[in-house]
Design a protein around this motif. Structure first.
Motif, PDB file in Angstrom:
ATOM      1  N   GLY A 193       5.035 -22.001  -5.306  1.00  0.00           N
ATOM      2  CA  GLY A 193       5.151 -20.557  -5.480  1.00  0.00           C
ATOM      3  C   GLY A 193       5.695 -20.191  -6.848  1.00  0.00           C
ATOM      4  O   GLY A 193       5.160 -19.308  -7.538  1.00  0.00           O
ATOM      5  N   ILE A 194       6.760 -20.889  -7.279  1.00  0.00           N
ATOM      6  CA  ILE A 194       7.347 -20.613  -8.591  1.00  0.00           C
ATOM      7  C   ILE A 194       6.368 -20.980  -9.697  1.00  0.00           C
ATOM      8  O   ILE A 194       6.194 -20.235 -10.671  1.00  0.00           O
ATOM      9  CB  ILE A 194       8.671 -21.387  -8.760  1.00  0.00           C
ATOM     10  N   ALA A 195       5.684 -22.132  -9.563  1.00  0.00           N
ATOM     11  CA  ALA A 195       4.743 -22.582 -10.588  1.00  0.00           C
ATOM     12  C   ALA A 195       3.573 -21.607 -10.740  1.00  0.00           C
ATOM     13  O   ALA A 195       3.168 -21.272 -11.855  1.00  0.00           O
ATOM     14  CB  ALA A 195       4.233 -23.977 -10.253  1.00  0.00           C
ATOM     15  N   CYS A 196       3.032 -21.149  -9.605  1.00  0.00           N
ATOM     16  CA  CYS A 196       1.911 -20.204  -9.674  1.00  0.00           C
ATOM     17  C   CYS A 196       2.343 -18.894 -10.322  1.00  0.00           C
ATOM     18  O   CYS A 196       1.622 -18.329 -11.149  1.00  0.00           O
ATOM     19  CB  CYS A 196       1.366 -19.936  -8.266  1.00  0.00           C
ATOM     20  N   CYS A 197       3.521 -18.414  -9.938  1.00  0.00           N
ATOM     21  CA  CYS A 197       4.029 -17.163 -10.513  1.00  0.00           C
ATOM     22  C   CYS A 197       4.231 -17.316 -12.016  1.00  0.00           C
ATOM     23  O   CYS A 197       3.808 -16.462 -12.804  1.00  0.00           O
ATOM     24  CB  CYS A 197       5.335 -16.773  -9.824  1.00  0.00           C
ATOM     25  N   LEU A 198       4.839 -18.437 -12.427  1.00  0.00           N
ATOM     26  CA  LEU A 198       5.090 -18.648 -13.850  1.00  0.00           C
ATOM     27  C   LEU A 198       3.782 -18.769 -14.628  1.00  0.00           C
ATOM     28  O   LEU A 198       3.619 -18.184 -15.706  1.00  0.00           O
ATOM     29  CB  LEU A 198       5.932 -19.912 -14.047  1.00  0.00           C
ATOM     30  N   ASN A 213      21.468 -25.077  -0.100  1.00  0.00           N
ATOM     31  CA  ASN A 213      20.153 -24.442  -0.298  1.00  0.00           C
ATOM     32  C   ASN A 213      19.810 -24.314  -1.784  1.00  0.00           C
ATOM     33  O   ASN A 213      18.648 -24.427  -2.178  1.00  0.00           O
ATOM     34  CB  ASN A 213      20.130 -23.070   0.372  1.00  0.00           C
ATOM     35  N   SER A 214      20.864 -24.067  -2.597  1.00  0.00           N
ATOM     36  CA  SER A 214      20.625 -23.980  -4.039  1.00  0.00           C
ATOM     37  C   SER A 214      20.179 -25.323  -4.603  1.00  0.00           C
ATOM     38  O   SER A 214      19.429 -25.371  -5.588  1.00  0.00           O
ATOM     39  CB  SER A 214      21.896 -23.521  -4.759  1.00  0.00           C
ATOM     40  N   LEU A 215      20.631 -26.418  -3.986  1.00  0.00           N
ATOM     41  CA  LEU A 215      20.181 -27.741  -4.413  1.00  0.00           C
ATOM     42  C   LEU A 215      18.677 -27.884  -4.198  1.00  0.00           C
ATOM     43  O   LEU A 215      17.957 -28.402  -5.056  1.00  0.00           O
ATOM     44  CB  LEU A 215      20.940 -28.821  -3.639  1.00  0.00           C
ATOM     45  N   LEU A 216      18.190 -27.387  -3.056  1.00  0.00           N
ATOM     46  CA  LEU A 216      16.748 -27.403  -2.807  1.00  0.00           C
ATOM     47  C   LEU A 216      16.005 -26.556  -3.841  1.00  0.00           C
ATOM     48  O   LEU A 216      14.937 -26.938  -4.339  1.00  0.00           O
ATOM     49  CB  LEU A 216      16.451 -26.864  -1.401  1.00  0.00           C
ATOM     50  N   VAL A 217      16.583 -25.387  -4.163  1.00  0.00           N
ATOM     51  CA  VAL A 217      15.953 -24.512  -5.148  1.00  0.00           C
ATOM     52  C   VAL A 217      15.911 -25.191  -6.510  1.00  0.00           C
ATOM     53  O   VAL A 217      14.894 -25.139  -7.220  1.00  0.00           O
ATOM     54  CB  VAL A 217      16.694 -23.165  -5.232  1.00  0.00           C
ATOM     55  N   ALA A 218      17.013 -25.859  -6.888  1.00  0.00           N
ATOM     56  CA  ALA A 218      17.069 -26.520  -8.197  1.00  0.00           C
ATOM     57  C   ALA A 218      16.003 -27.608  -8.307  1.00  0.00           C
ATOM     58  O   ALA A 218      15.316 -27.728  -9.331  1.00  0.00           O
ATOM     59  CB  ALA A 218      18.463 -27.110  -8.419  1.00  0.00           C
ATOM     60  N   ILE A 219      15.851 -28.404  -7.261  1.00  0.00           N
ATOM     61  CA  ILE A 219      14.818 -29.450  -7.273  1.00  0.00           C
ATOM     62  C   ILE A 219      13.438 -28.810  -7.338  1.00  0.00           C
ATOM     63  O   ILE A 219      12.540 -29.295  -8.050  1.00  0.00           O
ATOM     64  CB  ILE A 219      14.947 -30.350  -6.022  1.00  0.00           C
ATOM     65  N   SER A 220      13.257 -27.705  -6.612  1.00  0.00           N
ATOM     66  CA  SER A 220      11.967 -27.005  -6.626  1.00  0.00           C
ATOM     67  C   SER A 220      11.644 -26.476  -8.015  1.00  0.00           C
ATOM     68  O   SER A 220      10.487 -26.518  -8.453  1.00  0.00           O
ATOM     69  CB  SER A 220      11.986 -25.853  -5.617  1.00  0.00           C
ATOM     70  N   VAL A 221      12.645 -25.968  -8.714  1.00  0.00           N
ATOM     71  CA  VAL A 221      12.431 -25.443 -10.064  1.00  0.00           C
ATOM     72  C   VAL A 221      11.991 -26.550 -11.008  1.00  0.00           C
ATOM     73  O   VAL A 221      11.060 -26.382 -11.814  1.00  0.00           O
ATOM     74  CB  VAL A 221      13.713 -24.756 -10.579  1.00  0.00           C
ATOM     75  N   LEU A 257      10.486 -29.342 -10.201  1.00  0.00           N
ATOM     76  CA  LEU A 257       9.124 -29.727  -9.838  1.00  0.00           C
ATOM     77  C   LEU A 257       8.129 -28.651 -10.275  1.00  0.00           C
ATOM     78  O   LEU A 257       6.998 -28.960 -10.675  1.00  0.00           O
ATOM     79  CB  LEU A 257       9.046 -29.940  -8.326  1.00  0.00           C
ATOM     80  N   ALA A 258       8.556 -27.382 -10.207  1.00  0.00           N
ATOM     81  CA  ALA A 258       7.682 -26.282 -10.633  1.00  0.00           C
ATOM     82  C   ALA A 258       7.348 -26.377 -12.126  1.00  0.00           C
ATOM     83  O   ALA A 258       6.249 -25.990 -12.547  1.00  0.00           O
ATOM     84  CB  ALA A 258       8.345 -24.932 -10.334  1.00  0.00           C
ATOM     85  N   LEU A 259       8.283 -26.892 -12.925  1.00  0.00           N
ATOM     86  CA  LEU A 259       7.999 -27.081 -14.348  1.00  0.00           C
ATOM     87  C   LEU A 259       6.823 -28.035 -14.543  1.00  0.00           C
ATOM     88  O   LEU A 259       5.915 -27.775 -15.337  1.00  0.00           O
ATOM     89  CB  LEU A 259       9.239 -27.637 -15.052  1.00  0.00           C
ATOM     90  N   ALA A 260       6.840 -29.140 -13.788  1.00  0.00           N
ATOM     91  CA  ALA A 260       5.739 -30.105 -13.891  1.00  0.00           C
ATOM     92  C   ALA A 260       4.435 -29.487 -13.395  1.00  0.00           C
ATOM     93  O   ALA A 260       3.374 -29.661 -14.023  1.00  0.00           O
ATOM     94  CB  ALA A 260       6.078 -31.357 -13.092  1.00  0.00           C
ATOM     95  N   VAL A 288      11.100 -21.707 -20.126  1.00  0.00           N
ATOM     96  CA  VAL A 288      12.153 -22.336 -19.337  1.00  0.00           C
ATOM     97  C   VAL A 288      13.135 -21.258 -18.867  1.00  0.00           C
ATOM     98  O   VAL A 288      13.623 -21.288 -17.734  1.00  0.00           O
ATOM     99  CB  VAL A 288      12.884 -23.427 -20.152  1.00  0.00           C
ATOM    100  N   GLY A 289      13.413 -20.297 -19.761  1.00  0.00           N
ATOM    101  CA  GLY A 289      14.284 -19.184 -19.364  1.00  0.00           C
ATOM    102  C   GLY A 289      13.662 -18.363 -18.251  1.00  0.00           C
ATOM    103  O   GLY A 289      14.353 -17.939 -17.315  1.00  0.00           O
ATOM    104  N   THR A 290      12.328 -18.156 -18.339  1.00  0.00           N
ATOM    105  CA  THR A 290      11.643 -17.406 -17.277  1.00  0.00           C
ATOM    106  C   THR A 290      11.736 -18.129 -15.957  1.00  0.00           C
ATOM    107  O   THR A 290      12.022 -17.522 -14.913  1.00  0.00           O
ATOM    108  CB  THR A 290      10.162 -17.200 -17.661  1.00  0.00           C
ATOM    109  N   ILE A 291      11.486 -19.451 -15.979  1.00  0.00           N
ATOM    110  CA  ILE A 291      11.515 -20.197 -14.728  1.00  0.00           C
ATOM    111  C   ILE A 291      12.939 -20.310 -14.194  1.00  0.00           C
ATOM    112  O   ILE A 291      13.161 -20.346 -12.978  1.00  0.00           O
ATOM    113  CB  ILE A 291      10.866 -21.590 -14.917  1.00  0.00           C
TER     114      ILE A 291
END
Length: 872
Positions: A102-107, A419-427, A429-432, A459-462
């Motif tokens: 979701g984050i990757a598509c949005c970015l 939950n923030s740990l999950l978000v951080a890992i997702s972010v 992965l979203a970069l890749a 990176v700031g946007t993501i």
């Protein structure tokens, strides 16, 4: 009389202890003094205002945040979060994958929108730069041109002092070059982007010079400035740029052009496409008629830079009065010039694309931005659903921790960090994912030279997107988890569907699937429209037709004879282009009868074709006859039905009558059935076919089999006939398909993001069903003991999502209808939306949701009823 309690409490809350006694005493004393002279309400208001005025930096207590999360406790929470992540690998993997996608598509969509919105904003005078466009008013229509007459630029420069800069460009045009190399055959190459510019062009626009001098590079007409890639292509990558200066390149095999400069390649986000820059004086010397003609537009573009002291509206007003100095009376009455901001050229489709470039409609960019936001919201909703569904399993942990003294805030901190740990890992992965998606987008749309890049600013946007996700996706689940009461947990009396928390979860699911259905319905309608495009009869045949350039008209017969002797070649025709205008090339003219005034008439397309042109493409002759031979000067016309409607003629009446066009007068000898001479976004326009020696630029070859051997023999015949040019070919079908680039992009976008939305939405539904089945474990066991079958239990659970999908469908229906109605409005030929398209979208969503939730429902239904009843 006491001062207002709330104001006094606020003062005691923020004020430093060592200042409080003094400040409070002074304010209370002032309040008591005022109370003797003012009404109680006035005294209270003034006391409150005094407290607010005291809220200053020096009076505020120092905030100690160490009690929120102590470093040791922070490490402890991180360890707990890591253990939870590893203990529930499948759950964590699904959650991280959905959120990262979701984050990757949005970015990626935001990067795409930012790129397409940034065209030409890097030029030094971008905010004050405008393209001069032309509106031409006729009785039947208004034509909007992004090109203008060549003499316009020089006249504006001399007569309108309010303009700081005026520059013009001709092209870009396709040109053939040769370069002599010692001990080798001449190097031949062709460029589609040769732009002729005046000496002011390098002042108005940003050209990065690698070698050469901007002030002197365009002084001599036979100069040429190369871009870095073309210079390397011609002279090699190892040759220093300075040593290339002074070298000679032959234009069209006859004009020696001296290299006077090397510049950086034009950025991808520019409408001003070029590979080579040649002085406009060279174009003017070799094309005296168009260069001096005020009535015609011949792919010339005029740009102006307006001074700071004047508004573009003032310039337009001055030009509207001034133009009669140069235009004829008739042209002055129907032609008006407008200033289009440089920033709007790329996103405004009214004037079409710039020569050699493309437009990306602004409404499409807005849609792409909203799609990205909706995808992100679906992913956040999915995250919330999955985390809160999992929270029920951890209810006992919450109860035990509260019993031994943990506060609700302590639990909130723990679960928010987990939950923030999950978000951080997702972010991360979203970069890749984003880098991968950007690379795929650039490859898929290399035809428009798409150059999306991932910058550090992204990176700031993501990080911002991750922060928003963390805020929205962790706060609510953490509140739910930390709000469980120990007594509720001991009694297994957790909140059920009647509570507010579960209603929020239902609302999130409805929102998710409303967007999912919106995407699916949009994809179905776009697919039907694109399929209709592909299969609609165009009124002519294009199967296995290869289109080749004809660089030398005197070699046409030689080329045709070689092809005729090839058994793999079925047919050959020569003309200006295929029946449908492709690659941005279309010849225009105006037509009228001899008894109509010169100022009247109608716009038409002028198409050149030899005597075999109609039979080659299968154009149906409904009246009259075909051409009988090829002629140097035209004296016969073949017209289409649409042209006759403008004059009120019938096909039978038209044959034998005279028509006058800009190029001369001739007799109508035939009428062909209407064919699509424009792409299907546009209506069929009047068309006149001439058998004329001019503009016979293309050869059309119908081959029996599309295989390498046939194409190789075709190439050999071409090279034998045209020895001084560069060979290239394309299939007419491919050229027509490119006319629907933006529509194809829309369709691919709908399809891709529908798939992503379905995946993420389905994961969210799995989370909801996990919550439901966990809540009703004991109920399931009792129902099985009383005789309920697995199928009945699955059907029982299906009611939980069927109602939600139905509500989502009703919400999505009007939005999908109006969105796609708006999308279809851009097509002159379009499908009619039907009820079945919406119904199929709803059914598909229901099936997908059923498959997603059925796994969890079946798992619960197959569980041992004795264990289910014993569940605490």
């Amino acid at each position: 009389m006491q001062p207002p309690r709330k104001a006094l409490a606020f003062l005691r809350w923020f004020c430093r202890e060592d200042y409080l006694e003094e400040i409070e005493g002074d304010l209370v004393e002032l309040f008591e003094n005022r109370h003797t002279n003012l009404s109680p309400s006035q005294a209270n208001r003034k006391f409150t205002w005094d407290v607010i005025r005291s809220f200053r930096l020096r009076n505020i207590k120092k905030i100690d945040l160490s009690h929120l999360v102590h470093p040791i406790m922070f490490q402890h929470y991180v360890k707990l979060g890591g253990r939870q992540l590893l203990r529930n690998k499948a759950f964590s993997g699904i959650n991280i994958f959905g959120l990262s996608m979701g984050i990757a598509c949005c970015l990626t969509l935001l990067i795409f929108v930012g790129y397409e919105s940034s065209f030409d904003n890097f030029h030094p005078y971008a905010e004050r730069s405008y393209r001069v466009v032309q509106h031409t008013q006729y009785p039947d229509q208004t034509l909007y041109w992004n090109t203008t007459a060549y003499p316009l630029a020089e006249a504006l420069r001399e007569d309108i002092p309010e303009l700081d800069l005026v520059t013009q460009a001709a092209g870009p045009f396709q040109r053939f070059f040769t370069l002599e190399k010692e001990g080798m055959d001449d190097y031949k190459f062709e460029s589609k982007y040769v732009l002729f510019v005046d000496r002011f062009y390098s002042e108005a626009f940003d050209l990065t010079w690698i070698a050469g001098d901007r002030k002197s590079a365009f002084q001599h007409p036979n100069s040429i400035v190369l871009t870095e890639s073309i210079a390397q292509k011609c002279f090699g990558q190892q040759v220093p740029s300075q040593s290339i200066l002074g070298k000679t390149i032959m234009l069209a095999g006859k004009d020696p052009m001296q290299v006077t400069g090397i510049i950086k390649d034009v950025p991808g986000n520019s409408n001003l496409r070029y590979e080579m820059l040649v002085p406009y004086e060279f174009f003017k010397q070799n094309n005296p008629y168009p260069a001096s003609n005020w009535s015609g537009n011949y792919q010339g573009t005029t740009f102006v830079v307006v001074s700071d002291q004047h508004r573009p509206e003032e310039i337009e007003s001055s030009i509207s009065v001034w133009k009669k100095k140069y235009l004829t009376k008739e042209d002055d009455s129907r032609i008006s010039y407008k200033l289009q901001p440089l920033a709007e050229i790329h996103t405004e489709s009214l004037y079409g694309s710039s020569p050699g470039s493309y437009t990306m409609p602004g409404n499409m960019l807005q849609t792409a931005k909203y799609v990205g936001i909706f995808i992100l919201l679906i992913a956040i909703g999915n995250f919330v659903n999955l985390v809160t569904a999992k929270s029920v399993i951890r209810a006992k942990e919450v109860g035990i921790r509260k019993t031994i003294g943990s506060t609700g805030f302590d639990l909130f901190k723990q679960f928010a960090l987990e939950n923030s740990l999950l978000v951080a890992i997702s972010v991360l992965l979203a970069l890749a994912f984003s880098v991968f998606l950007i690379g795929e987008a650039n490859s898929a749309f290399s035809i428009i030279n798409l150059q999306l890049t991932f910058h550090w600013t992204d990176v700031g946007t993501i990080a911002f997107l991750g922060g928003i996700t963390s805020l929205l996706g962790t706060a609510y689940p953490a509140i739910v988890l930390s709000s469980f009461k120990p007594l509720q947990i001991i009694k297994n009396d957790l909140p059920t569907s009647g509570t507010r928390g579960f209603s929020v979860r239902k609302a999130v699911t409805v929102f998710q699937f409303a967007i999912v259905q919106l995407f699916i319905i949009a994809t179905i309608i776009a697919a039907v429209q694109m399929d209709w495009f592909r299969h609609k009869s165009l009124g002519f045949t294009t199967d296995a037709v290869v289109m080749l350039p004809v660089p030398q008209s005197d070699k046409i017969e030689t080329f045709k004879n070689l092809l005729t002797n090839n058994p793999e070649i079925n047919d050959v025709a020569i003309g200006s282009g295929p029946p449908m205008a492709v690659n941005g090339f279309q010849l225009g003219t105006r037509f009228r009868t001899s008894d109509m005034p010169d100022t009247d008439g109608f716009e038409a397309e002028m198409k050149i074709g030899d005597r075999n042109y109609l039979d080659f493409y299968g154009l149906e002759l409904i009246s009259g006859r075909n051409f009988t031979g090829n002629k140097m000067e035209f004296d016969e016309f073949i017209v289409n039905e649409r042209l006759l409607k403008s004059l009120g003629w019938t096909p039978e009446d038209a044959v034998g009558r005279k028509l006058t066009i800009n190029e001369g007068e001739a007799t109508v000898i035939g009428v062909v059935k209407d064919f699509h001479n424009n792409s299907l976004q546009h209506d069929i326009s009047p068309c006149i076919i001439l058998n004329w020696s001019y503009f016979q630029d293309q050869a059309f070859v119908k081959i029996s089999n599309i295989n390498p051997q046939v194409l190789e023999s075709l190439e050999q015949s071409w090279k034998t006939s045209f020895t001084k040019s560069v060979y290239k070919y394309e299939f007419v079908d491919d050229s027509i398909a490119r006319e629907y680039f933006v529509e194809t992009l829309s369709f691919k976008g709908f399809t891709l993001f529908s798939i992503i939305a379905v995946i993420i939405g389905s994961l969210g539904l799995i989370g909801l069903m996990t919550f439901i089945t966990t809540q009703r474990t004991k109920e399931v066991g009792i129902r099985k003991v009383l005789g309920a079958t697995v199928a009945e239990l699955v059907l029982f659970f299906s009611k939980e999502f069927t109602v939600l999908i139905g509500i989502a469908f009703l919400l999505a229906l009007p939005f999908a209808y109006f969105l796609m109605q708006y999308w279809l409005e851009d097509f002159a030929y379009r499908i009619e939306m039907s009820w079945w398209m919406f119904l199929v979208g709803g059914i598909l969503t229901l099936i997908i949701a059923g498959l997603s939730s059925g796994i969890q429902a079946t798992k619960a239904a197959l569980a041992n009823p004795i264990k289910s009843i014993k569940t605490e």
